[in-house]
Motif scaffolding. Structure first.
Motif, short mmCIF file in Angstrom:
data_model
loop_
_atom_site.label_atom_id
_atom_site.label_comp_id
_atom_site.label_asym_id
_atom_site.label_seq_id
_atom_site.Cartn_x
_atom_site.Cartn_y
_atom_site.Cartn_z
N THR A 123 -2.30 5.79 -13.30
CA THR A 123 -1.57 5.14 -12.22
C THR A 123 -2.44 4.10 -11.53
N SER A 124 -3.69 4.46 -11.25
CA SER A 124 -4.60 3.54 -10.59
C SER A 124 -4.93 2.34 -11.47
N ASN A 163 -2.00 0.08 -11.23
CA ASN A 163 -1.99 -0.55 -9.91
C ASN A 163 -3.02 -1.66 -9.80
N THR A 172 0.84 -1.20 0.00
CA THR A 172 0.00 0.00 0.00
C THR A 172 0.87 1.25 0.00
N THR A 225 -2.04 -4.66 -11.70
CA THR A 225 -0.98 -5.36 -10.96
C THR A 225 -1.56 -6.14 -9.78
N HIS A 257 -7.38 3.03 -5.21
CA HIS A 257 -7.06 2.90 -6.63
C HIS A 257 -8.21 2.26 -7.41
N GLY A 260 2.70 1.42 -3.45
CA GLY A 260 1.78 1.72 -4.54
C GLY A 260 1.01 3.01 -4.36
#
Length: 158
Positions: free
Chosen positions: A132-133, A136, A111, A139, A121, A114
């Motif tokens: 970015t979210s 994330n 957390t 991933t 996110h 990220g």
């Protein structure tokens, strides 16, 4: 075969999951519309730590931490109210405490690395189109699916 898959993926039927998702979405819209702040749980937890730490990363939340604590408590109380009203009481697990602790540490470190958690996110970031979210969340899902498959192949159980 399709009915078995449906029962496995959605053991409580689709309505419960759809209603839960709608309530989560409405909650994040409510918080954002009142405060302009995304309702990520890790940020809310971090703001709670500002009560016991003077570190700069926690101190930044001092001005708005009280309502965040109330929101976080509401998450816990809402889940408890549901469990006692419609479920079988409090949720319990057979998972050993060391596994829960290790998982919690890994999630906590992830957390921080990220810059947010799955609620921040996944619900708020993806909903607002944050690149970015999106990366994330992709991933999170890829690693979770891979680890679940590995654990299942190893025959590990709680």
């Amino acid at each position: 075969m399709l009915g078995e898959l449906y029962a496995t993926l959605l053991p409580n039927g689709w309505v419960t999951y759809a209603a839960g998702g709608a309530l989560i979405g409405l909650g994040t819209v409510f918080i954002y519309s009142l405060t302009g702040i995304s309702a990520g749980a890790s940020t809310f937890l971090e703001s709670t730590l500002s009560y016991v730490s003077d570190r700069p990363q926690f101190a930044q939340y001092r001005a708005s931490r009280d309502w965040r604590v109330v929101f976080s408590l509401g998450i816990v109380l809402g889940a408890a109210a549901w469990a006692f009203t419609f479920g079988d009481g409090p949720w319990l697990t057979d998972v050993q405490p060391w596994r829960l602790a290790l998982g919690g540490v890994l999630v906590g470190v992830g957390t921080r690395l990220g810059k947010g958690c799955t609620s921040g996110h996944g619900v708020c970031g993806v909903g607002s189109g944050s690149k970015t979210s999106i990366v994330n969340v992709a991933t999170f899902l890829a690693v979770a699916i891979g680890v679940a498959q590995l654990v299942a192949a190893m025959g590990v159980s709680p």
